[in-house]
Design an enzyme around this catalytic site. Sequence first.
Site, PDB file in Angstrom:
ATOM      1  N   HIS A 344       0.751  -1.208   0.061  1.00 16.01           N
ATOM      2  CA  HIS A 344       0.077   0.112   0.043  1.00 16.01           C
ATOM      3  C   HIS A 344       0.846   1.159   0.175  1.00 16.01           C
ATOM      4  O   HIS A 344       1.933   1.411   0.637  1.00 16.01           O
ATOM      5  CB  HIS A 344      -0.968   0.021   1.269  1.00 16.01           C
ATOM      6  CG  HIS A 344      -2.042   0.935   1.171  1.00 16.01           C
ATOM      7  ND1 HIS A 344      -1.956   2.197   1.110  1.00 16.01           N
ATOM      8  CD2 HIS A 344      -3.515   0.578   0.753  1.00 16.01           C
ATOM      9  CE1 HIS A 344      -3.133   2.674   1.120  1.00 16.01           C
ATOM     10  NE2 HIS A 344      -4.126   1.942   0.655  1.00 16.01           N
ATOM     11  N   ASP A 392      -7.905  -5.212  -0.600  1.00 17.04           N
ATOM     12  CA  ASP A 392      -8.144  -5.694  -1.763  1.00 17.04           C
ATOM     13  C   ASP A 392      -7.970  -7.235  -2.037  1.00 17.04           C
ATOM     14  O   ASP A 392      -8.775  -7.947  -2.571  1.00 17.04           O
ATOM     15  CB  ASP A 392      -7.256  -5.034  -2.925  1.00 17.04           C
ATOM     16  CG  ASP A 392      -7.393  -3.644  -3.362  1.00 17.04           C
ATOM     17  OD1 ASP A 392      -8.606  -3.405  -3.650  1.00 17.04           O
ATOM     18  OD2 ASP A 392      -6.464  -3.167  -3.343  1.00 17.04           O
TER      19      ASP A 392
END
Length: 450
Positions: A344, A392
Amino acid sequence: MDWIDAATAADRLGVKPATLYAYVSRGVLKRRHDGRRSMFDAAEIEQLARRGRPRGQPPELVIESSVTALGLDRPYYRGHDALTLARTHPFESVAELLWTGSPGMWPADPSASQGGRDTTRHEAADPGGRGLSRREEADRGRAARAAEVDRGGASRGVEPGGWAGEVGALRAAVAAQRGLPAELLPLDRLQVIVTVLGASDSLRHQLDPVSVAATGRRLISGLVDALPLVGAESATGSIAERLWPRLTGREPTPALVDALRAAMVLLADHELAASTLAARVAASAKADPYAVVLTGLGVLGGPLHGGASYGAERMLAEITDPGLAPRVIGERVRRGERIPGFGHSVYNNGDARGAALLDLVESAAPGHDRVAAARAVLSETRRRRLPEHNIDMALATLAAVAGMVSGAGEAVFAIARTAGWLAHAMEEYSKGTLLRLRASYTGPPPIHAT
């Protein structure tokens, strides 16, 4: 080591707090949390103040916003921990919080939490009407009658100001999809739905906060109710309950629907993510809310943004047995590919949203082979010292466990993030100035006419 708060640090550097946090996201500054406050190393701040703007870094576009702050591993909506909201509040309540600063008419019931896992049911999902006032019970009854949905997806009635789409607009959105390929991904359908809903809404140019919030309720309801049915009809209930049969033909379980609700809460906003920045630019030009959401949808599908969940879904599908995880990950590493659902740009030490959602899915479906496959992937990436998983990957696992259609994670992401896009749009509408970035030109010198 001396630590100072954000206001003191920003004042010493002569920058706005937003710029201070931008330095953190770029790795220029480090911070730690003291309760709910961000604290900074006084010596590091002093060193940066003497050195001036970090060299080799492009100037930051800094936008002041009161919608969402990014913490060390999670977002905070209007100051509220998103993980706490995901345990205690329905998505509708969180959308109202983002739009108005208050959770509105959808209160959580903390007493319903059992064994550390939230089982809160809000008014539209509580068949016994437990914990509701008489007015709320009446509102629930009217909403239930108004939200009856035709097999084609168009509501027979509308509850003014409620979470229901306008009947004619919904029917038009359903009709517009009849010529589309059956295998079209849900995210592509959502773009068609938004276009038709916007064209059918005579109030779309009302940009005051109350009107935009009302548009948001109609729009999000329409996005859900106009998607083709995959499972048995769910004519009433929450957004999550209505979304379930649009994504999977499997019988819903309370725990898995609750995980879907939590996923939507966790995805509702994430500060100036790429799609949100694009949406704010559109709103600054006074584009209507439907155009703002279309702009966000156009960006969200990229594989480095919301489309990462689709990549994670496909990767997880390759792992038919947990023992295949090392080979699947190893092949991607060998090809130099990004592992979808991992890493991320903000949360360098792990995305707490992903961990929370994955735990919810595992609790809802203990022993499920898709959860085992996901855990095997996490084990392999950690063995290789790759970045931690993000939301995700957890979203892809939820989709796999629930037997959702291909690309379902993108659709969940998009519908949830619509709430955040509109909250940011409201801020731009109130400012009345156009967001205009400038380029640092690197081409050949301009040729002046003589």
